[in-house]
Design a protein around this motif. Structure first.
Motif, PDB file in Angstrom:
ATOM      1  N   ARG A 139      -6.005   3.798  11.523  1.00  0.00           N
ATOM      2  CA  ARG A 139      -5.243   3.286  10.381  1.00  0.00           C
ATOM      3  C   ARG A 139      -3.880   2.801  10.855  1.00  0.00           C
ATOM      4  O   ARG A 139      -3.504   2.988  12.005  1.00  0.00           O
ATOM      5  N   CYS A 149       0.839  -1.193   0.000  1.00  0.00           N
ATOM      6  CA  CYS A 149       0.000   0.000   0.000  1.00  0.00           C
ATOM      7  C   CYS A 149       0.876   1.246   0.000  1.00  0.00           C
ATOM      8  O   CYS A 149       1.811   1.361   0.790  1.00  0.00           O
ATOM      9  N   SER A 186      -1.292  -5.407  -0.408  1.00  0.00           N
ATOM     10  CA  SER A 186      -2.521  -5.032  -1.083  1.00  0.00           C
ATOM     11  C   SER A 186      -2.467  -5.513  -2.523  1.00  0.00           C
ATOM     12  O   SER A 186      -1.401  -5.714  -3.085  1.00  0.00           O
ATOM     13  N   GLN A 188      -4.116  -3.613  -4.682  1.00  0.00           N
ATOM     14  CA  GLN A 188      -4.286  -2.328  -5.351  1.00  0.00           C
ATOM     15  C   GLN A 188      -3.243  -1.359  -4.805  1.00  0.00           C
ATOM     16  O   GLN A 188      -2.465  -1.715  -3.926  1.00  0.00           O
ATOM     17  N   ARG A 229      -8.517   2.489   2.325  1.00  0.00           N
ATOM     18  CA  ARG A 229      -9.655   2.901   1.490  1.00  0.00           C
ATOM     19  C   ARG A 229     -10.943   3.046   2.295  1.00  0.00           C
ATOM     20  O   ARG A 229     -11.890   3.674   1.846  1.00  0.00           O
ATOM     21  N   ASP A 230     -10.970   2.470   3.497  1.00  0.00           N
ATOM     22  CA  ASP A 230     -12.182   2.474   4.325  1.00  0.00           C
ATOM     23  C   ASP A 230     -12.380   3.848   4.964  1.00  0.00           C
ATOM     24  O   ASP A 230     -11.640   4.246   5.859  1.00  0.00           O
ATOM     25  N   THR A 254      -3.723   1.127  -2.888  1.00  0.00           N
ATOM     26  CA  THR A 254      -3.984   1.327  -1.466  1.00  0.00           C
ATOM     27  C   THR A 254      -4.724   0.107  -0.935  1.00  0.00           C
ATOM     28  O   THR A 254      -5.524  -0.502  -1.644  1.00  0.00           O
ATOM     29  N   CYS A 255      -4.467  -0.232   0.321  1.00  0.00           N
ATOM     30  CA  CYS A 255      -5.090  -1.418   0.926  1.00  0.00           C
ATOM     31  C   CYS A 255      -6.529  -1.123   1.329  1.00  0.00           C
ATOM     32  O   CYS A 255      -6.958   0.031   1.369  1.00  0.00           O
ATOM     33  N   ARG A 256      -7.274  -2.147   1.678  1.00  0.00           N
ATOM     34  CA  ARG A 256      -8.689  -1.990   2.029  1.00  0.00           C
ATOM     35  C   ARG A 256      -8.872  -1.129   3.277  1.00  0.00           C
ATOM     36  O   ARG A 256      -9.858  -0.412   3.393  1.00  0.00           O
TER      37      ARG A 256
END
Length: 198
Positions: A102, A56, A63, A65, A72-73, A67-69
């Motif tokens: 985070r 991330c 991750s 993507q 993104r939350d 950014t990790c989940r």
């Protein structure tokens, strides 16, 4: 010693963390007896991990993507960051279901004997995150060993000059269900010094 590729497999498996010579040999012979379709699935997953998993760009967690989940939350508390050594530590804290902020993954701990100093860890990125956002608390959750303690001490010194920033450390002490008579002196001493009013 086995010959050829079997010994090569045992040697490579033995390089994995936590896998000693006996375990490497046991895993190698298990793989030799395994159905080829199962081996094919293992090969596919190993290939996908190297190609599809990244770290991330915000916190350093693994991750698929950029950014990790967790980053993104939008429900997570942006003002609190829990600093951990490795991505596996994120999962350990998440399992408690107590932390709603985070993370920041350092990528290891200070270990001068192994050549790991602050430059090899993601400390500069942590400072940038604190400078760019309204961070109110940093929770240091490094391992309670020599390297983890050195890393925590370094972080405390590095972060104490940020105005309005609270720097805390995970409490350490006795495990639930443990007996006092079996606790080592260091653990029991920390439990005593970290006691709180009920």
């Amino acid at each position: 010693m086995y010959e050829g590729v079997v010994q090569d497999l045992i040697d490579e498996l033995g390089r994995l963390p936590g896998v000693g010579p006996k375990s490497a040999q046991r895993i190698a012979f298990h793989l030799l007896a395994t159905d080829p379709a199962d081996i094919g699935r293992l090969q596919d997953v190993l290939g996908k991990v190297k190609e599809g998993v990244q770290f991330c760009e915000i916190c350093g967690n693994v991750s698929e993507q950029q950014t990790c989940r967790i980053c993104r939350d939008e429900r997570r508390d942006l003002t609190v960051i829990c600093v951990v050594e490795e991505p596996k530590d994120v999962l350990a804290v998440e399992r408690t279901r107590e932390f709603k902020g985070r993370y920041h993954v350092l990528g290891g701990a200070l270990d001068p004997l192994s050549g790991i100093g602050p430059e090899q860890l993601r400390m500069r990125e942590l400072l940038k995150r604190i400078g760019a956002a309204d961070i109110k608390e940093i929770i240091i959750a490094t391992d309670p060993n020599t390297e983890g303690e050195a890393t925590a001490t370094y972080l405390v010194r590095m972060l104490r000059d940020f105005p309005g920033l609270s720097v805390t450390r995970l409490a350490s002490g006795l495990p639930m269900g443990g007996d006092l008579e079996f606790a080592d002196e260091l653990t029991l001493g920390r439990a005593l010094s970290g006691r709180r009013v009920l």
